[in-house]
Each structure stands twice: as structure tokens, then as C-alpha cells.
Write a protein that holds these residues in place. Structure first.
Motif, PDB file in Angstrom:
ATOM      1  N   ALA A 109       0.831  -1.215   0.000  1.00 50.70           N
ATOM      2  CA  ALA A 109       0.000   0.000   0.000  1.00 50.70           C
ATOM      3  C   ALA A 109       0.862   1.259   0.000  1.00 50.70           C
ATOM      4  O   ALA A 109       0.533   2.255  -0.647  1.00 50.70           O
ATOM      5  CB  ALA A 109      -0.941  -0.002   1.203  1.00 50.70           C
ATOM      6  N   LYS A 110       1.976   1.211   0.751  1.00 51.40           N
ATOM      7  CA  LYS A 110       2.826   2.401   0.866  1.00 51.40           C
ATOM      8  C   LYS A 110       3.841   2.517  -0.269  1.00 51.40           C
ATOM      9  O   LYS A 110       4.434   3.585  -0.457  1.00 51.40           O
ATOM     10  CB  LYS A 110       3.621   2.338   2.188  1.00 51.40           C
ATOM     11  N   GLY A 111       4.110   1.398  -0.954  1.00 55.63           N
ATOM     12  CA  GLY A 111       5.227   1.399  -1.900  1.00 55.63           C
ATOM     13  C   GLY A 111       6.538   1.535  -1.149  1.00 55.63           C
ATOM     14  O   GLY A 111       7.454   2.240  -1.570  1.00 55.63           O
ATOM     15  N   PRO A 143       3.759   1.544  10.160  1.00 52.31           N
ATOM     16  CA  PRO A 143       4.524   2.728   9.784  1.00 52.31           C
ATOM     17  C   PRO A 143       3.563   3.905   9.690  1.00 52.31           C
ATOM     18  O   PRO A 143       2.352   3.731   9.857  1.00 52.31           O
ATOM     19  CB  PRO A 143       5.053   2.361   8.396  1.00 52.31           C
ATOM     20  N   SER A 144       4.083   5.080   9.423  1.00 52.87           N
ATOM     21  CA  SER A 144       3.193   6.214   9.193  1.00 52.87           C
ATOM     22  C   SER A 144       2.335   5.918   7.949  1.00 52.87           C
ATOM     23  O   SER A 144       2.793   5.278   7.000  1.00 52.87           O
ATOM     24  CB  SER A 144       4.015   7.490   9.002  1.00 52.87           C
ATOM     25  N   ALA A 145       1.086   6.404   7.979  1.00 51.34           N
ATOM     26  CA  ALA A 145       0.101   6.002   6.955  1.00 51.34           C
ATOM     27  C   ALA A 145       0.136   6.934   5.744  1.00 51.34           C
ATOM     28  O   ALA A 145      -0.857   7.578   5.391  1.00 51.34           O
ATOM     29  CB  ALA A 145      -1.299   5.971   7.567  1.00 51.34           C
ATOM     30  N   ASN A 146       1.313   6.995   5.097  1.00 51.58           N
ATOM     31  CA  ASN A 146       1.488   7.813   3.896  1.00 51.58           C
ATOM     32  C   ASN A 146       2.220   6.995   2.843  1.00 51.58           C
ATOM     33  O   ASN A 146       2.946   6.062   3.187  1.00 51.58           O
ATOM     34  CB  ASN A 146       2.343   9.051   4.244  1.00 51.58           C
ATOM     35  N   PRO A 147       2.041   7.351   1.563  1.00 48.88           N
ATOM     36  CA  PRO A 147       2.882   6.686   0.564  1.00 48.88           C
ATOM     37  C   PRO A 147       4.351   6.929   0.898  1.00 48.88           C
ATOM     38  O   PRO A 147       4.712   8.013   1.372  1.00 48.88           O
ATOM     39  CB  PRO A 147       2.485   7.391  -0.741  1.00 48.88           C
ATOM     40  N   ILE A 190       4.716  13.099   2.846  1.00 48.40           N
ATOM     41  CA  ILE A 190       4.505  13.714   4.156  1.00 48.40           C
ATOM     42  C   ILE A 190       3.661  12.791   5.046  1.00 48.40           C
ATOM     43  O   ILE A 190       2.665  12.227   4.592  1.00 48.40           O
ATOM     44  CB  ILE A 190       3.749  15.050   4.001  1.00 48.40           C
ATOM     45  N   SER A 191       4.041  12.674   6.314  1.00 54.03           N
ATOM     46  CA  SER A 191       3.260  11.844   7.237  1.00 54.03           C
ATOM     47  C   SER A 191       1.905  12.493   7.511  1.00 54.03           C
ATOM     48  O   SER A 191       1.782  13.716   7.515  1.00 54.03           O
ATOM     49  CB  SER A 191       4.018  11.671   8.556  1.00 54.03           C
ATOM     50  N   PRO A 192       0.867  11.660   7.769  1.00 54.73           N
ATOM     51  CA  PRO A 192      -0.484  12.186   7.973  1.00 54.73           C
ATOM     52  C   PRO A 192      -0.782  12.488   9.440  1.00 54.73           C
ATOM     53  O   PRO A 192      -0.482  11.687  10.318  1.00 54.73           O
ATOM     54  CB  PRO A 192      -1.370  11.033   7.500  1.00 54.73           C
ATOM     55  N   LEU A 219       4.614  14.855  15.178  1.00 58.02           N
ATOM     56  CA  LEU A 219       5.878  14.336  14.624  1.00 58.02           C
ATOM     57  C   LEU A 219       5.997  12.886  15.043  1.00 58.02           C
ATOM     58  O   LEU A 219       5.542  12.515  16.126  1.00 58.02           O
ATOM     59  CB  LEU A 219       7.075  15.062  15.239  1.00 58.02           C
ATOM     60  N   GLU A 220       6.659  12.066  14.226  1.00 61.70           N
ATOM     61  CA  GLU A 220       6.832  10.662  14.584  1.00 61.70           C
ATOM     62  C   GLU A 220       7.624  10.532  15.895  1.00 61.70           C
ATOM     63  O   GLU A 220       8.333  11.451  16.299  1.00 61.70           O
ATOM     64  CB  GLU A 220       7.591   9.898  13.487  1.00 61.70           C
ATOM     65  N   SER A 221       7.545   9.320  16.454  1.00 60.31           N
ATOM     66  CA  SER A 221       8.206   9.066  17.733  1.00 60.31           C
ATOM     67  C   SER A 221       9.727   9.216  17.625  1.00 60.31           C
ATOM     68  O   SER A 221      10.317   9.048  16.547  1.00 60.31           O
ATOM     69  CB  SER A 221       7.877   7.643  18.196  1.00 60.31           C
ATOM     70  N   SER A 270      15.931  11.636   1.440  1.00 55.37           N
ATOM     71  CA  SER A 270      14.763  12.354   0.925  1.00 55.37           C
ATOM     72  C   SER A 270      13.492  11.697   1.450  1.00 55.37           C
ATOM     73  O   SER A 270      13.252  10.514   1.238  1.00 55.37           O
ATOM     74  CB  SER A 270      14.739  12.328  -0.604  1.00 55.37           C
ATOM     75  N   HIS A 271      12.692  12.460   2.143  1.00 58.97           N
ATOM     76  CA  HIS A 271      11.545  11.895   2.864  1.00 58.97           C
ATOM     77  C   HIS A 271      10.655  13.060   3.245  1.00 58.97           C
ATOM     78  O   HIS A 271      11.062  14.198   3.170  1.00 58.97           O
ATOM     79  CB  HIS A 271      12.101  11.229   4.121  1.00 58.97           C
ATOM     80  N   TYR A 272       9.437  12.760   3.692  1.00 56.68           N
ATOM     81  CA  TYR A 272       8.544  13.806   4.200  1.00 56.68           C
ATOM     82  C   TYR A 272       8.378  14.928   3.184  1.00 56.68           C
ATOM     83  O   TYR A 272       8.287  16.102   3.524  1.00 56.68           O
ATOM     84  CB  TYR A 272       9.076  14.409   5.518  1.00 56.68           C
TER      85      TYR A 272
HETATM   86 MG    MG Z   1       7.234   7.225   7.970  1.00 55.90          MG
END
Ligand code: MG
Ligand code: TXA
Length: 341
Positions: A78-80, A166-170, A174-176, A203-205, A252-254
Motif C-alpha cells: 500500500a505504501k510502496g 509505519p506512518s500512513a502515507n505513501p 509527508i506523514s499524515p 511528529l513521529e516518535s 529524501s523523505h517527508y
Molecule cells: Mg514514515
């Protein structure tokens, strides 16, 4: 039949999306209320091997049964997400976590002080833990956390087993921090999302490796200073050659769609300014009063909003690099990093 209730705000994500003219593929994503029926329906979906997004105090997670290989594979699909990047398991409390991993004295102290909360511990995985090897990407350690969110906790209680999330984003995006952010990225790809409103921390943990001397693997929603005060010593960082590494810290992220430039006091023509503190001409301001907690809570929502505004070039005002500012700057540096595209 699913026991979810429909009202104007709840139904399938596809219905909400089709109103916005977006086409759907594979799944009908159901939106669930954060009440007894909605949580029971979410737990039932997890039991049947589906992926369900749910709120935590940090960001929304994309959950699946951590002991079911097929279910966990569904998260990666789902996230790729690259399958060498392991997942965090979510449990209700430290007693449950002990069934799956070994607590060192430092880990014990941190869990007692900060769980439930925005702290993930990387610990030795117990033999015969039953946790899918896809969760740990074959490592002999596992990342574990107890979230501090009534809806997340209720789901963990109703499901009764650890939830990999994991965070629920592709992957790479950006994290949701709201249900709407989850739907914007994953509608049609997951079975359901439980609505819990906006995440409080945003923000994530913070991730601390605790297999030996404690090491900071990711700055996050729990300030590093608080962790160090609890342990009475400085943390190693991943720059230390002897420190164990976290596989997921891709540079590269978020990333919002627009290009990001940091530490800007005077934006160029054509740049949209994301402000912090007292700045002139900001399109959005993370905290006009310069409050880092407020800025953390609103950071990802602001990046999503800049996407929605169609901002192509984003300039970000300087943000102090202490407390939660350290995690905010980490996320912004990744958002600004060169992309593979
Ligand atoms: Mg994440
Ligand atoms: O706040 C959070 O942590 C959110 C919510 C949903 O709990 N989750 C989250 O998950 O941010 P994710 O997958 O986006 O980030 C998990 C990070 C990744 O960088 C991964 O590499 C690292 O944890 N990780 C997982 N297992 C690990 C392990 N055994 N050793 C080292 N790092 C690990």
C-alpha cells in the motif's frame, strides 16, 4: 457486514474522494468512527489480514497484524515502501512488549518514564516471538512502542495482538496527522481508516536503539533532552562509527511536491514562505509566537496545505535546533533533500 456507521462525514473514502473527482483503484476504503462499533470493525479487519490506518498521538499509523506475513506485506504494498525498511510494532504497555523483546535496564527506565508516549525502543527480538520477519526485515531486533492515544489504545485492546504500523502515507511523502491526509495518500489502497481527529504531537516518535549503549536513531516527538535527563547521560548518535544504524533514515523523505529551501530570512521572488516566530510575508506560520510544540503539531499539516495550494517553491524560516526543534529540522532537511525524481 461491517459495523461502521454512516453519517455525512463517514462512509467510504472513495465516496469522499469521488466528490473531489479523483479516480479509485482496487479497494473501497471505509472510514470508521472512533466509537465502539468503529473500533470493533477495525479490529475485525486487522484479524482478517487487512490494513487499517488509525490515529496515534504522533501521526496516523497504517496498521496490520504484526504476526501475519501476508497482512504485513500489504503494508509495504500500500505504501510502496522498500521491504528492507523495518516497521514499528505497537503494543498497549510494557508488560505486553516483554512477550516479544528483551528489555535492557536503560530500556526499562525509558519505558517506565515515557510509555505510553512518543518513544520507540529498538530492542533484541525474543526467539519464537511470532513477529513476522517482514516486520523486522530479518533483523534480530524489533522496534516497539506504546502509543498515547485513546483510539489507538482501544484498537490495540480490541485486537489483542501487536500491530505493525509505519506512518500512513505513501513512502517518501509527508506523514499524515488527520484522517483526510491518510485518504489523500492511500484511499483505494487500504481497507479502512479510523478517524481520531488531528494528532496532538504531530511528529513521529523518537527512536532510541537500546541493544547496547543507547543511541539516538531518529529525533522525534519526545525531546532528546528528556531522554538524556532520564538516563543521566548523553546518547550516542548514528554518526558514531560503533552505533547500530536504523535502516529507514533515507535522506529524501517527508517531501511535499514543491522544492524546499531552509533557513530563509528573505524569500526569493516566487517562493512561498513557511514562517516561524515573528516574520513578515509568510503564507503560513508554524507558530507566530515561536512555540516549538505548536510548530511540531502543525508541521505536516502545513506541508500538506502547501501541496494543496500548489506551492512549487517553498522557503522555510529558521527554526531553533533544540527540544522539538531538532526533530522539526530533521524532517525539514529530509523534505529539502535532493529527490530521486
Ligand atoms: Mg514514515
Ligand atoms: O510515531 C511513529 O513512530 C509512527 C507511528 C505510526 O507510531 N510510526 C513511524 O513508523 O514513524 P515509520 O515506519 O514511518 O518509521 C519507523 C522507523 C524507520 O525509520 C525504520 O527504519 C525504523 O523505525 N526501525 C524499525 N525497526 C527497526 C529496527 N529493528 N532497527 C532499527 N530501526 C528500525
Amino acid at each position: 457486514m461491517l459495523a461502521f456507521q454512516r453519517n455525512p462525514a463517514y462512509g467510504t473514502g472513495s465516496e469522499l474522494q469521488s466528490k473531489r473527482g479523483v479516480t479509485m483503484d482496487q479497494k473501497q476504503t471505509v472510514t470508521l468512527r472512533p466509537d465502539e462499533d468503529g473500533i470493533a470493525a477495525a479490529a475485525q479487519l486487522l484479524r482478517s489480514g487487512e490494513c487499517v490506518a488509525f490515529p496515534t498521538e504522533t501521526v496516523y499509523g497504517l496498521g496490520a497484524d504484526a504476526c501475519n506475513d501476508t497482512a504485513v506485506a500489504g503494508i509495504y504494498a500500500a505504501k510502496g515502501r522498500p521491504s528492507f525498511n523495518p516497521l514499528i510494532i505497537h503494543v498497549d504497555c510494557v508488560e505486553t512488549a516483554r512477550r516479544y523483546c528483551d528489555f535492557t535496564p536503560d530500556a526499562e527506565r525509558l519505558a517506565q518514564a515515557f510509555w505510553p508516549g512518543a518513544l520507540t525502543l529498538v530492542l533484541p527480538l525474543k526467539a519464537e516471538s511470532g513477529i513476522s520477519k517482514l516486520v523486522t526485515a530479518g533483523l534480530d531486533t524489533v522496534a516497539v512502542r506504546a502509543p498515547d492515544h485513546a483510539v489507538g489504545q482501544a484498537l490495540l485492546a480490541a485486537f489483542g495482538r501487536p500491530v505493525a504500523a509505519p506512518s500512513a502515507n505513501p513512502s517518501g511523502r509527508i506523514s499524515p496527522t488527520t484522517m483526510q491526509h491518510v485518504l489523500a495518500g492511500l484511499d483505494g489502497k487500504i481497507a479502512a481508516v479510523v478517524d481520531g481527529g488531528a494528532c496532538g504531537v504531530g511528529l513521529e516518535s523518537t527512536i532510541i536503539g537500546c541493544t547496547g549503549a543507547p543511541v539516538l536513531m531518529r529525533a522525534g516527538g519526545l525531546p532528546v533532552e528528556a531522554v538524556e535527563a532520564c538516563l543521566g547521560r548523553r546518547l550516542m548518535t548514528e554518526e558514531d562509527p560503533s552505533a547500530p544504524k536504523s535502516p529507514g533514515q533515507l535522506l529524501s523523505h517527508y517531501a511535499p511536491r514543491g522544492r524546499v529551501r531552509l533557513d530563509v530570512t528573505a524569500p526569493d521572488d516566487g517562493e512561498v514562505l513557511l514562517g516561524f516566530g515573528e516574520v513578515d510575508g509568510a503564507a503560513l506560520n508554524l507558530s507566530p509566537s515561536g512555540d516549538l510544540t505548536e510548530a511540531a503539531a502543525g508541521l505536516f499539516a502545513a506541508l500538506h496545505q502547501l501541496d494543496n495550494m500548489g506551492a512549487e517553491r517553498i522557503a522555510v524560516a529558521p527554526i531553533p535546533d533544540h527540544g522539538l526543534g531538532r526533530a522539526i529540522n530533521d524532517r525539514l532537511r529530509r523534505a529539502a533533500a535532493p529527490r530521486g525524481d
